[in-house]
Scaffold this active site. Sequence first.
Site, mmCIF file in Angstrom:
data_model
loop_
_atom_site.group_PDB
_atom_site.id
_atom_site.type_symbol
_atom_site.label_atom_id
_atom_site.label_comp_id
_atom_site.label_asym_id
_atom_site.label_seq_id
_atom_site.Cartn_x
_atom_site.Cartn_y
_atom_site.Cartn_z
ATOM 1 N N ASP A 1 5.810 1.219 6.345
ATOM 2 C CA ASP A 1 4.311 0.627 6.566
ATOM 3 C C ASP A 1 4.231 1.570 5.569
ATOM 4 O O ASP A 1 3.594 2.470 6.364
ATOM 5 C CB ASP A 1 4.433 0.841 8.118
ATOM 6 C CG ASP A 1 3.072 0.086 8.023
ATOM 7 O OD1 ASP A 1 2.189 -0.293 7.111
ATOM 8 O OD2 ASP A 1 1.703 0.843 8.557
ATOM 9 N N ASP B 1 3.141 -6.089 3.541
ATOM 10 C CA ASP B 1 3.100 -5.362 4.502
ATOM 11 C C ASP B 1 3.527 -5.793 5.800
ATOM 12 O O ASP B 1 2.597 -5.218 6.523
ATOM 13 C CB ASP B 1 1.499 -4.756 3.838
ATOM 14 C CG ASP B 1 0.861 -3.664 4.955
ATOM 15 O OD1 ASP B 1 1.949 -2.696 5.783
ATOM 16 O OD2 ASP B 1 -0.009 -3.481 5.497
ATOM 17 N N GLU C 1 -5.152 1.585 2.880
ATOM 18 C CA GLU C 1 -5.268 0.135 3.554
ATOM 19 C C GLU C 1 -5.130 1.333 5.339
ATOM 20 O O GLU C 1 -5.608 0.237 5.669
ATOM 21 C CB GLU C 1 -3.230 0.363 3.683
ATOM 22 C CG GLU C 1 -3.695 -1.782 4.387
ATOM 23 C CD GLU C 1 -2.960 -1.781 5.220
ATOM 24 O OE1 GLU C 1 -3.613 -2.497 5.863
ATOM 25 O OE2 GLU C 1 -2.392 -0.276 5.662
ATOM 26 N N GLU C 2 -4.727 2.144 5.477
ATOM 27 C CA GLU C 2 -4.369 1.757 7.092
ATOM 28 C C GLU C 2 -5.609 2.097 7.554
ATOM 29 O O GLU C 2 -5.996 2.632 9.002
ATOM 30 C CB GLU C 2 -3.756 3.222 7.452
ATOM 31 C CG GLU C 2 -2.150 3.010 7.241
ATOM 32 C CD GLU C 2 -1.459 2.017 7.537
ATOM 33 O OE1 GLU C 2 -2.118 0.842 8.953
ATOM 34 O OE2 GLU C 2 -0.342 2.235 7.866
ATOM 35 N N HIS D 1 0.563 -1.311 0.038
ATOM 36 C CA HIS D 1 0.050 0.071 -0.187
ATOM 37 C C HIS D 1 1.122 1.027 0.068
ATOM 38 O O HIS D 1 1.832 1.424 0.996
ATOM 39 C CB HIS D 1 -1.095 0.262 1.165
ATOM 40 C CG HIS D 1 -0.847 0.481 2.525
ATOM 41 N ND1 HIS D 1 0.148 1.323 3.241
ATOM 42 C CD2 HIS D 1 -0.351 -0.736 3.365
ATOM 43 C CE1 HIS D 1 0.264 0.747 4.255
ATOM 44 N NE2 HIS D 1 0.041 -0.428 4.707
ATOM 45 N N HIS E 1 4.247 2.902 12.649
ATOM 46 C CA HIS E 1 3.021 3.761 13.095
ATOM 47 C C HIS E 1 2.836 4.607 13.724
ATOM 48 O O HIS E 1 3.087 5.548 14.815
ATOM 49 C CB HIS E 1 1.560 3.426 13.966
ATOM 50 C CG HIS E 1 0.896 2.317 12.951
ATOM 51 N ND1 HIS E 1 -0.491 2.047 12.739
ATOM 52 C CD2 HIS E 1 0.919 1.895 10.996
ATOM 53 C CE1 HIS E 1 -1.093 1.236 12.458
ATOM 54 N NE2 HIS E 1 -0.090 1.065 11.011
#
Length: 471
Positions: A301, A363, A335-336, A289, A433
């Site tokens: 990420d 991912d 995606e998140e 993503h 994140h």
Amino acid sequence: MKSLFFTFVGVHLLLLGPGNTIHGNDVSQRTLEDIKEEISSYEDVAKSIIKLAVYGKAQNRSYERLALLVDTIGPRPSGSKSLEKAIQIMYQNLQQDGLENVHLEPVKVPHWERGVESAVMLEPRFHNMAILGLGSSIGTPPEGITAEVLVVTSFEELQRRAPEARGKIVVYNQPYVNYSTTVQYRVRGAVEAAKVGALASLIRSVTSLSIYSPHTGIQEYQVGVAKIPTACITVEDAEMMSRMASRGTKIVIQLKMGAKNYPEAESYNTVAEIIGSKYPEQVVLVSGHLDSWDVGQGAMDDGGGAFISWEALSLIKDLGLRPKRTLRLVLWTAEEQGGVGAFQYYQLHKEAISNYSLVMESDSGTFLPYGLQFTGSDKARTIMKEVMNLLQPINITRLFRGGEGTDINYWIQAGVPGASLLDDLNKYFSFHHSHGDTMSVMDPKEMNVASAVWAVVSYVVADMEAMLPRS
């Protein structure tokens, strides 16, 4: 990032004798020995891909491409101008790379912005706390919320102490067990706190390692339950407040969050292909993503996963290879926010589900791979084990269970075999994140190896005479 717990277990393979047959789509029955012989014929091709990716002219290319994008664009949250700029850049890059059928597929995506945020401990002492608001959280009133804290270590404790929670800020100091277990506090923390009358919730960051680093992520409200502001705090602050509370110390926090949810925005899934020479309607999909959270650079990420997926097609193209079925690259959007782009892609393409041989998603980091995770029938697993043996030159041959991922789950649940790259998840969740998700986490040599794995597996499965068998 896919919200799954991975278990490192050995793979129990179905043993098929020479007389057993494996059924491929539109292909006559063949024995396992026939298929082993076919896969072994790719040994030289696999070595060529590995040589080009790891030792040849393409080494470090995926790293350098990724660094150029994330250094230039930075983080790419859903609905942001930076994400749309990244999508346009990737659209141009894929065209310039000579890939085929490069196009953008429109998607409606959530648009949330965190705004200015702060959390200050006022009692028993003054302390500025590091926080990151959670995706889709509402904001506080302009003056903030000032309230006493209730610290709990589990949802069960919160229920037992429900009468104490009303009018307070609930702080979760849940222990880290594994990602899929512990992330439930991030996802459901605000809802469970609101049910017992809390004014806000602060969740211990979901990570196994912290250097005073908060970790953001999506959270979900529930219909019929009041929406309250919610953010993640550091492991250190959560543990400190837990110690304070255990001594009977009163804790007061002032929380201010400028978070806002805006109307859905226009975005795109980015698609490119190497069109198949014999079965162009059949597809092996490789993906990562392109969106990220709004902190760090989104390098790990999931910039790494997106760029090794691009690199897989580049390596195959550079070697002049054209598999029998189409290799399709998809760079997902949003995606998140729960696989928003992937869901809309599935809705658009699901009528062709019988033509998908394998869906692949990277991912979970692009560090040195341990192997491949795979979900599919026992017969397909047996074939994939043989494919992985082609990676013996780089000693990455293990096949694990659990190939699911946020962006490919729709296909897997419908019966399509799925695969994910597996590497050091402890390292991954240390930076996940957070502001630490930058190019400094990435290693060009490890990305080379990950690219080689991705290219060999996708090419061989796309070029075999038969599609992978389903249950």
